[in-house]
Motif scaffolding. Sequence first.
Motif, PDB file in Angstrom:
ATOM      1  N   LEU A 102       8.208  90.006  44.923  1.00 56.59           N
ATOM      2  CA  LEU A 102       7.188  90.482  43.988  1.00 56.59           C
ATOM      3  C   LEU A 102       7.773  90.813  42.621  1.00 56.59           C
ATOM      4  O   LEU A 102       7.096  91.422  41.779  1.00 56.59           O
ATOM      5  N   GLY A 104       8.222  88.986  40.116  1.00 55.98           N
ATOM      6  CA  GLY A 104       7.455  88.389  39.030  1.00 55.98           C
ATOM      7  C   GLY A 104       6.397  89.316  38.472  1.00 55.98           C
ATOM      8  O   GLY A 104       6.111  89.303  37.269  1.00 55.98           O
ATOM      9  N   PHE A 105       5.820  90.137  39.339  1.00 59.25           N
ATOM     10  CA  PHE A 105       4.780  91.062  38.892  1.00 59.25           C
ATOM     11  C   PHE A 105       5.367  92.205  38.062  1.00 59.25           C
ATOM     12  O   PHE A 105       4.677  92.799  37.232  1.00 59.25           O
ATOM     13  N   GLU A 106       6.654  92.510  38.278  1.00 58.96           N
ATOM     14  CA  GLU A 106       7.332  93.469  37.415  1.00 58.96           C
ATOM     15  C   GLU A 106       7.433  92.908  35.994  1.00 58.96           C
ATOM     16  O   GLU A 106       7.345  93.652  35.008  1.00 58.96           O
ATOM     17  N   CYS A 107       7.610  91.592  35.908  1.00 56.38           N
ATOM     18  CA  CYS A 107       7.620  90.942  34.593  1.00 56.38           C
ATOM     19  C   CYS A 107       6.268  91.073  33.913  1.00 56.38           C
ATOM     20  O   CYS A 107       6.181  91.284  32.704  1.00 56.38           O
ATOM     21  N   HIS A 108       5.189  90.946  34.695  1.00 60.05           N
ATOM     22  CA  HIS A 108       3.852  91.109  34.126  1.00 60.05           C
ATOM     23  C   HIS A 108       3.693  92.519  33.520  1.00 60.05           C
ATOM     24  O   HIS A 108       3.074  92.676  32.462  1.00 60.05           O
ATOM     25  N   LYS A 232      -1.265  91.836  42.313  1.00 63.01           N
ATOM     26  CA  LYS A 232      -0.195  91.299  43.165  1.00 63.01           C
ATOM     27  C   LYS A 232      -0.733  90.364  44.249  1.00 63.01           C
ATOM     28  O   LYS A 232      -0.209  90.297  45.358  1.00 63.01           O
ATOM     29  N   THR A 234      -1.047  87.132  46.231  1.00 68.52           N
ATOM     30  CA  THR A 234      -0.035  86.099  46.508  1.00 68.52           C
ATOM     31  C   THR A 234      -0.636  84.919  47.278  1.00 68.52           C
ATOM     32  O   THR A 234       0.048  84.264  48.058  1.00 68.52           O
ATOM     33  N   PRO A 239       4.420  84.136  47.167  1.00 69.49           N
ATOM     34  CA  PRO A 239       4.500  85.125  46.087  1.00 69.49           C
ATOM     35  C   PRO A 239       5.157  84.587  44.817  1.00 69.49           C
ATOM     36  O   PRO A 239       4.774  84.984  43.710  1.00 69.49           O
ATOM     37  N   SER A 242       2.657  82.378  43.042  1.00 68.88           N
ATOM     38  CA  SER A 242       1.529  83.212  42.622  1.00 68.88           C
ATOM     39  C   SER A 242       1.859  84.002  41.361  1.00 68.88           C
ATOM     40  O   SER A 242       1.042  84.093  40.442  1.00 68.88           O
ATOM     41  N   ALA A 243       3.055  84.581  41.301  1.00 64.50           N
ATOM     42  CA  ALA A 243       3.431  85.375  40.126  1.00 64.50           C
ATOM     43  C   ALA A 243       3.483  84.516  38.872  1.00 64.50           C
ATOM     44  O   ALA A 243       3.121  84.962  37.778  1.00 64.50           O
TER      45      ALA A 243
END
Length: 287
Positions: A102, A104-108, A232, A234, A239, A242-243
């Motif tokens: 997950l 990638g979602f921290e990047c968001h 988040k 996925t 995941p 998805s990110a």
Amino acid sequence: MKILVTIPHFFKQQKNAIHGSQKNPQPRIQALTNSILSLQQLFGKPPLMIKVGERITIPANTIQSTSIDIVICTTGEDHLIPYLPLPQGLFIHNKTNAEPLLLGFECHKILKDNFGKYDYYCFLEDDLIIRDANFFTKLNWFNQVTDFQKVLFPNRYELGLNEYTGKCYVDGDLLPRVTAPFQNVNDEPELKGQIMNIPVVFRRALNPHSGCFFLTHEQMKYWTEKDYFLDKNTNFISPLESAATLGIMKTFKIYKPAPESANFLEINHLGNAFFCLLGSVVKVPKN
């Protein structure tokens, strides 16, 4: 033009690994190093030209100047940041405790937290390399001649040399049912243009995944206002895909340069994970 690039990065070596982030560390070090260097060399510090006769330098490419900030998101100690052969100051290391898949979602989150400071908000998997100095110039052109609900993704390619080819684009069409729950590719399926007297064709992507995205200020604002931003989800392949792709696919009409114009906007996927399948898993028709 001010550019923010976020890169999720994870590495933890495991036996019987499937993903590159679990195998030999050296290719991952090389990939991330090359990605950062290319971004900084193309869009970071201003380029110079040497006036040989006078032995001085003058600024180059001043018609359109760029600056770039790079944020690399990691989790725990499972990363290769200490092994990157890079000088200080080329990127910001954002440490998290997120689940690896997950990241990638921290990047968001980083993109949203920095909204209003940049012209482009970008996401890049850690094995992708931009090699085109006109990459953002092309994106700007596309965004100026279309509306903000249309997003252009690059074609990923791998390089090698075998009996079939030296270059292979790796994200051709998926079966329509794979993305049908998230997009309608029959809505404005094709766009056409012309650059320097050369026709270019863009099509709604049956395989929208490129491992990256590049959003304008207006597009980033529109996405972050959706109630599903940072949910988040996925549900698109895994995941990782998805990110990189799902939120954009649900929000915008994703286009890619059609095969006949594939190199209009492209990005290098380091390695040969797909290229080595040519002639075996992937059939190559005989001429």
